[in-house]
Design an enzyme around this catalytic site. Sequence first.
Site, PDB file in Angstrom:
ATOM      1  N   ASP A 168      -9.281  -4.398   3.559  1.00  0.00           N
ATOM      2  CA  ASP A 168      -8.132  -5.200   3.111  1.00  0.00           C
ATOM      3  C   ASP A 168      -8.314  -6.686   3.397  1.00  0.00           C
ATOM      4  O   ASP A 168      -7.542  -7.509   2.895  1.00  0.00           O
ATOM      5  CB  ASP A 168      -6.849  -4.729   3.816  1.00  0.00           C
ATOM      6  CG  ASP A 168      -6.453  -3.322   3.417  1.00  0.00           C
ATOM      7  OD1 ASP A 168      -6.620  -2.979   2.238  1.00  0.00           O
ATOM      8  OD2 ASP A 168      -5.986  -2.572   4.286  1.00  0.00           O
ATOM      9  N   MET A 210     -10.948  24.421   4.264  1.00  0.00           N
ATOM     10  CA  MET A 210      -9.887  25.402   4.435  1.00  0.00           C
ATOM     11  C   MET A 210      -9.794  25.764   5.913  1.00  0.00           C
ATOM     12  O   MET A 210     -10.695  25.474   6.704  1.00  0.00           O
ATOM     13  CB  MET A 210     -10.135  26.654   3.587  1.00  0.00           C
ATOM     14  CG  MET A 210     -11.391  27.415   3.914  1.00  0.00           C
ATOM     15  SD  MET A 210     -11.600  28.862   2.831  1.00  0.00           S
ATOM     16  CE  MET A 210     -13.178  29.479   3.404  1.00  0.00           C
ATOM     17  N   SER A 211      -8.657  26.372   6.274  1.00  0.00           N
ATOM     18  CA  SER A 211      -8.445  26.827   7.639  1.00  0.00           C
ATOM     19  C   SER A 211      -7.720  28.161   7.570  1.00  0.00           C
ATOM     20  O   SER A 211      -7.289  28.593   6.490  1.00  0.00           O
ATOM     21  CB  SER A 211      -7.605  25.807   8.428  1.00  0.00           C
ATOM     22  OG  SER A 211      -6.321  25.665   7.839  1.00  0.00           O
ATOM     23  N   ASP A 256      -4.401  -3.164   6.971  1.00  0.00           N
ATOM     24  CA  ASP A 256      -4.837  -2.897   8.340  1.00  0.00           C
ATOM     25  C   ASP A 256      -6.328  -2.609   8.446  1.00  0.00           C
ATOM     26  O   ASP A 256      -6.853  -2.486   9.547  1.00  0.00           O
ATOM     27  CB  ASP A 256      -4.056  -1.727   8.942  1.00  0.00           C
ATOM     28  CG  ASP A 256      -4.263  -0.430   8.167  1.00  0.00           C
ATOM     29  OD1 ASP A 256      -4.950  -0.461   7.119  1.00  0.00           O
ATOM     30  OD2 ASP A 256      -3.739   0.604   8.604  1.00  0.00           O
ATOM     31  N   ASP A 266       0.844  -1.183   0.000  1.00  0.00           N
ATOM     32  CA  ASP A 266       0.000   0.000   0.000  1.00  0.00           C
ATOM     33  C   ASP A 266       0.884   1.239   0.000  1.00  0.00           C
ATOM     34  O   ASP A 266       1.991   1.221   0.536  1.00  0.00           O
ATOM     35  CB  ASP A 266      -0.907  -0.016   1.235  1.00  0.00           C
ATOM     36  CG  ASP A 266      -1.913   1.108   1.197  1.00  0.00           C
ATOM     37  OD1 ASP A 266      -2.399   1.423   0.097  1.00  0.00           O
ATOM     38  OD2 ASP A 266      -2.218   1.667   2.261  1.00  0.00           O
ATOM     39  N   PHE A 306     -10.054  23.793  10.273  1.00  0.00           N
ATOM     40  CA  PHE A 306     -10.418  23.100   9.041  1.00  0.00           C
ATOM     41  C   PHE A 306     -11.655  22.237   9.285  1.00  0.00           C
ATOM     42  O   PHE A 306     -11.777  21.585  10.315  1.00  0.00           O
ATOM     43  CB  PHE A 306      -9.263  22.209   8.571  1.00  0.00           C
ATOM     44  CG  PHE A 306      -9.618  21.338   7.395  1.00  0.00           C
ATOM     45  CD1 PHE A 306      -9.484  21.827   6.106  1.00  0.00           C
ATOM     46  CD2 PHE A 306     -10.099  20.050   7.576  1.00  0.00           C
ATOM     47  CE1 PHE A 306      -9.815  21.034   5.018  1.00  0.00           C
ATOM     48  CE2 PHE A 306     -10.432  19.258   6.493  1.00  0.00           C
ATOM     49  CZ  PHE A 306     -10.286  19.754   5.208  1.00  0.00           C
TER      50      PHE A 306
END
Length: 707
Positions: free
Chosen positions: A547, A408-409, A543, A333, A402
């Site tokens: 998966d 956005m922040s 994990d 991954d 955010f």
Amino acid sequence: MSGAPGRGFDRRLVARALRESLVRLAPWKLVDAPVLLVTWCSAAAATLLACVPSWNGRAEPPWFVVALAALLWLTLWFATASEALAEGRGRAHAEALRAGRRSQQAVRLRRAGTPDGRGDGEGDGARDGAPLPSHDAPGETIPATELAVGDLYVVRAGEVVPADGDAVAGIASVDESAVTGESAPVIREAGGDRSAVTGGTRLLSDWLVVRVTAPAGGGFLERMIALVEGATRQRTPNEIALSLLLTALTLLFVVVVATVRPFSRDDAAWSGGEPLGFATLLALLVCLIPTTIGGLLPAIGIAGIDRLHRHHVIARSGRAVEAAGDVDVLLLDKTGTITFGNRAASEFLPAPGVAPAELAEAAQLASLGDETPEGRSIVVLAKEKFGLRGRALEAQAQVVPFTAQTRMSGLDLGARRVRKGAPSAIAAFVRERGGAVADAVARDVERIGREGATPLLVAEGGRVLGAIRLRDVVKGGLRERFAELRRMGIRTIMITGDAATTAAAIAAEAGVDEFRAEARPETKLALVRELQAGGRLVAMTGDGTNDAPALAQADVALAMQSGTQAAKEAGNMVDLESNPTKLIEIVAIGKQLLMTRGALTTFSLANDVAKYFAILPAAFLAGHPEFAALDVMQLGSPTRAILAAVLFNALILAALVPVALRGVAYHALPAALLLRRHLLRWGVGGLLAPFAGIKLLELALRGLGVP
């Protein structure tokens, strides 16, 4: 990890293993090892002949029979000691884990399937619409062993998690050092791929409501203890095949030795017409059969699994470790495996007419209240590029956090309105204030995306100041490691949900052989099946619950301890440190296991061939002078020759025990070159070692006055 195996033996461990090896001398414990069982029968028969000399058909000195019996028992003891020492390291690890598992209590909030006290035992009732109980709801305190699958319990700060489960409510900092050996706490929270908690760990803060996923005694820690103790170790297919070969050779030599005495009885060539004595025949049998590899074979397999434990990886069986040695495709991954998983700022691209320092200062202001890795990286980059020092937030400053809605922040500081965020969100922000995104900035945004990075825009009021390039940071040293895997004949494939342009850029930087972009769970499963259909052995990491299907299909499946219960159940290995790149070490350990078994088998069989030049002339030269051609060592006395050969047989087994436990050094070289090296080192070495060793032992016996 305290008490972890493989960090050397203490005296207590060695003493315990040696005592255990004496217990293993019982014949019923050797039924699964025919080579050692035949050796036990030979030692027992020699002991009987030493006690009743008249039963020996040839006039062999009583001291010779006694010495032979002692050496045969010594050989057998060294063989059982190798396995006891290998298992002793795992037992020390298990005891360290069990020490943290004491009698525990649990606060059960709800029984499985009984939201109102009347259930069918299926689920926890939430599926019927019953709300989850609050963490401060009253519960019953019960022994942790009484928890059943589906029960809900609450665990609070300072308490030990009583059973494996998935968090369904709450968030907490958890100390998992009892399992992983790492002191840094981890965050566990309801939902997502970080919800699994393990029995025996401890909450450091807050609380969790957990649904039990494993029955009493069947939790991860209990299963791990059983695995490291070797209680559930099953022999691998290669080990079984080798055991069958050794058994066949042993039976063949038993038949050969059993027929020598009847033939020699009727052979007038024997001196005085007297057939070979039973003691000599027993020595001949033990030297002919493959006692060396027969005694080391279990220790090699156990030590291979132990090497995984030292890397904090738990294998469900030796089959998985061995399969890792044959893997030729690695599925990796991207996020968290090839990259660190956090994008970092790498470049400021100012708009026309904007000074780079002005853009950096505004980006830093907009990131002062942003505690994400991306936000911190912007502050660091501004400091590195322009010497801008991070500043404390002023009292009148208002942080704009955010959110998924605004994307956005920023920071409101007096009349200033500074923002950073996704290009579309910033474009909308400046349009509301009468501004627009310059064409040059739009081209920068398009180019950043095309190169596989992520663009952010920075604005102050209605003015766009420029763009920031965020890029995935590839872990250092991966290109070299992937090149090493390529030399081993292993193909690496990066699989990611990112767009093709992003995936291509990361793949090129990391040096993987291939990549698959925009991958979904079903895509991963289909890829594993496609590769296996082409005759490949596939290893992969995962994990998350998504998966699990691909992990269950892969030949070697490394699940992360920090992942979901579904992923851990689907995998045949669990990494307690949750480091996906550890799959590379696992492949090396698997190859080392196969190499160690192959090297010691080659040495053992070559060793046996060389021993024939000592034992056969000593046994048959008196009656058949033509055996003088084999007497290249000129050992002289038959009794000294036989004792030297049997003693060498025992000592070489003991000398190879550390090699079996430590493993043969592995180097990433082509298979043909490795084969040539091993044939020279272990094959030729196995042929030459007995000539020197037996001759030296015979000289030592002669010096001691042995006739």
